[in-house]
Design a protein around this motif. Sequence first.
Motif, PDB file in Angstrom:
ATOM      1  N   PRO A   8     134.961  82.174 -58.245  1.00 41.65           N
ATOM      2  CA  PRO A   8     135.243  81.753 -56.872  1.00 41.65           C
ATOM      3  C   PRO A   8     134.706  80.366 -56.520  1.00 41.65           C
ATOM      4  O   PRO A   8     134.940  79.865 -55.423  1.00 41.65           O
ATOM      5  CB  PRO A   8     134.546  82.832 -56.037  1.00 41.65           C
ATOM      6  CG  PRO A   8     133.392  83.248 -56.886  1.00 41.65           C
ATOM      7  CD  PRO A   8     133.895  83.167 -58.310  1.00 41.65           C
ATOM      8  N   MET A   9     133.963  79.750 -57.440  1.00 41.71           N
ATOM      9  CA  MET A   9     133.503  78.367 -57.253  1.00 41.71           C
ATOM     10  C   MET A   9     133.222  77.798 -58.641  1.00 41.71           C
ATOM     11  O   MET A   9     133.268  78.528 -59.639  1.00 41.71           O
ATOM     12  CB  MET A   9     132.261  78.296 -56.353  1.00 41.71           C
ATOM     13  CG  MET A   9     131.015  78.936 -56.877  1.00 41.71           C
ATOM     14  SD  MET A   9     129.642  78.766 -55.687  1.00 41.71           S
ATOM     15  CE  MET A   9     128.329  79.547 -56.637  1.00 41.71           C
ATOM     16  N   SER A  10     132.927  76.515 -58.716  1.00 40.62           N
ATOM     17  CA  SER A  10     132.761  75.862 -60.021  1.00 40.62           C
ATOM     18  C   SER A  10     131.533  76.387 -60.764  1.00 40.62           C
ATOM     19  O   SER A  10     130.561  76.855 -60.159  1.00 40.62           O
ATOM     20  CB  SER A  10     132.629  74.345 -59.831  1.00 40.62           C
ATOM     21  OG  SER A  10     131.365  74.042 -59.260  1.00 40.62           O
ATOM     22  N   GLU A  11     131.603  76.287 -62.082  1.00 44.24           N
ATOM     23  CA  GLU A  11     130.466  76.697 -62.904  1.00 44.24           C
ATOM     24  C   GLU A  11     129.226  75.875 -62.551  1.00 44.24           C
ATOM     25  O   GLU A  11     128.106  76.402 -62.552  1.00 44.24           O
ATOM     26  CB  GLU A  11     130.809  76.542 -64.389  1.00 44.24           C
ATOM     27  CG  GLU A  11     131.839  77.535 -64.851  1.00 44.24           C
ATOM     28  CD  GLU A  11     132.398  77.249 -66.231  1.00 44.24           C
ATOM     29  OE1 GLU A  11     132.799  78.215 -66.893  1.00 44.24           O
ATOM     30  OE2 GLU A  11     132.460  76.073 -66.637  1.00 44.24           O
ATOM     31  N   ASP A  12     129.417  74.604 -62.252  1.00 47.29           N
ATOM     32  CA  ASP A  12     128.286  73.744 -61.872  1.00 47.29           C
ATOM     33  C   ASP A  12     127.559  74.288 -60.647  1.00 47.29           C
ATOM     34  O   ASP A  12     126.333  74.288 -60.593  1.00 47.29           O
ATOM     35  CB  ASP A  12     128.759  72.315 -61.567  1.00 47.29           C
ATOM     36  CG  ASP A  12     129.166  71.559 -62.817  1.00 47.29           C
ATOM     37  OD1 ASP A  12     128.846  72.027 -63.930  1.00 47.29           O
ATOM     38  OD2 ASP A  12     129.794  70.499 -62.677  1.00 47.29           O
ATOM     39  N   ARG A  40     136.385  82.949 -66.502  1.00 45.52           N
ATOM     40  CA  ARG A  40     136.272  81.569 -66.009  1.00 45.52           C
ATOM     41  C   ARG A  40     137.383  81.235 -65.024  1.00 45.52           C
ATOM     42  O   ARG A  40     137.153  80.534 -64.043  1.00 45.52           O
ATOM     43  CB  ARG A  40     136.283  80.590 -67.178  1.00 45.52           C
ATOM     44  CG  ARG A  40     135.053  80.740 -68.067  1.00 45.52           C
ATOM     45  CD  ARG A  40     135.083  79.808 -69.225  1.00 45.52           C
ATOM     46  NE  ARG A  40     134.545  78.513 -68.806  1.00 45.52           N
ATOM     47  CZ  ARG A  40     134.387  77.494 -69.624  1.00 45.52           C
ATOM     48  NH1 ARG A  40     134.710  77.599 -70.893  1.00 45.52           N
ATOM     49  NH2 ARG A  40     133.893  76.353 -69.161  1.00 45.52           N
ATOM     50  N   GLN A  41     138.567  81.742 -65.271  1.00 46.63           N
ATOM     51  CA  GLN A  41     139.712  81.468 -64.405  1.00 46.63           C
ATOM     52  C   GLN A  41     139.528  82.099 -63.022  1.00 46.63           C
ATOM     53  O   GLN A  41     140.027  81.581 -62.034  1.00 46.63           O
ATOM     54  CB  GLN A  41     140.984  81.996 -65.069  1.00 46.63           C
ATOM     55  CG  GLN A  41     142.249  81.634 -64.359  1.00 46.63           C
ATOM     56  CD  GLN A  41     143.477  82.110 -65.127  1.00 46.63           C
ATOM     57  OE1 GLN A  41     143.380  82.760 -66.171  1.00 46.63           O
ATOM     58  NE2 GLN A  41     144.643  81.805 -64.607  1.00 46.63           N
ATOM     59  N   LYS A  49     139.486  85.778 -74.921  1.00 52.19           N
ATOM     60  CA  LYS A  49     140.431  86.061 -73.833  1.00 52.19           C
ATOM     61  C   LYS A  49     139.683  86.529 -72.581  1.00 52.19           C
ATOM     62  O   LYS A  49     139.973  86.081 -71.466  1.00 52.19           O
ATOM     63  CB  LYS A  49     141.440  87.122 -74.279  1.00 52.19           C
ATOM     64  CG  LYS A  49     142.505  87.421 -73.256  1.00 52.19           C
ATOM     65  CD  LYS A  49     143.534  88.399 -73.819  1.00 52.19           C
ATOM     66  CE  LYS A  49     144.687  88.565 -72.864  1.00 52.19           C
ATOM     67  NZ  LYS A  49     144.607  89.751 -72.063  1.00 52.19           N
ATOM     68  N   GLU A  50     138.700  87.425 -72.759  1.00 55.45           N
ATOM     69  CA  GLU A  50     137.909  87.907 -71.620  1.00 55.45           C
ATOM     70  C   GLU A  50     137.159  86.758 -70.958  1.00 55.45           C
ATOM     71  O   GLU A  50     137.096  86.677 -69.730  1.00 55.45           O
ATOM     72  CB  GLU A  50     136.919  88.978 -72.077  1.00 55.45           C
ATOM     73  CG  GLU A  50     137.577  90.297 -72.403  1.00 55.45           C
ATOM     74  CD  GLU A  50     136.622  91.313 -73.018  1.00 55.45           C
ATOM     75  OE1 GLU A  50     135.455  90.965 -73.322  1.00 55.45           O
ATOM     76  OE2 GLU A  50     137.060  92.465 -73.198  1.00 55.45           O
ATOM     77  N   LEU A  51     136.595  85.862 -71.759  1.00 54.24           N
ATOM     78  CA  LEU A  51     135.870  84.722 -71.209  1.00 54.24           C
ATOM     79  C   LEU A  51     136.816  83.806 -70.442  1.00 54.24           C
ATOM     80  O   LEU A  51     136.493  83.344 -69.343  1.00 54.24           O
ATOM     81  CB  LEU A  51     135.153  83.949 -72.325  1.00 54.24           C
ATOM     82  CG  LEU A  51     134.412  82.691 -71.881  1.00 54.24           C
ATOM     83  CD1 LEU A  51     133.356  83.015 -70.824  1.00 54.24           C
ATOM     84  CD2 LEU A  51     133.774  81.999 -73.087  1.00 54.24           C
ATOM     85  N   ALA A  52     137.994  83.571 -70.991  1.00 54.14           N
ATOM     86  CA  ALA A  52     138.972  82.725 -70.310  1.00 54.14           C
ATOM     87  C   ALA A  52     139.359  83.321 -68.958  1.00 54.14           C
ATOM     88  O   ALA A  52     139.442  82.611 -67.950  1.00 54.14           O
ATOM     89  CB  ALA A  52     140.209  82.524 -71.185  1.00 54.14           C
TER      90      ALA A  52
END
Length: 104
Positions: free
Chosen positions: A30-34, A26-27, A20-23
């Motif tokens: 402020p910008m994409s993981e890439d 990720r949500q 849940k914390e990871l979700a």
Amino acid sequence: MKKSMEKSKRKEILKAIKEKELAEFRQNLPMSEDKFIQLFELLDAELHECGCDHDLKLTEQILVNLEVKDVLSVLAWLKEQGGYCDCEVMMNVEQKFEYLDESL
């Protein structure tokens, strides 16, 4: 027998909390993981070459070069995560993305 069931149940609960914390993490990026991965790779190379001036100049320049739309929001988010200068972005923020290595 009962203790092992309780231990198993605790493990399941902890795993659910971490997921849940990871979700949520990720949500709220402020910008994409890439873009974060690109930032960390480029920043690491720059820091090896130039060192840290104890500000976010290198990080800001890399974000501009990556054509990040709202650089100021990303810089503010990085500070919230403990990245107050370029080397702290690498030490304190990059580790928060270790989950990406696990999924490869």
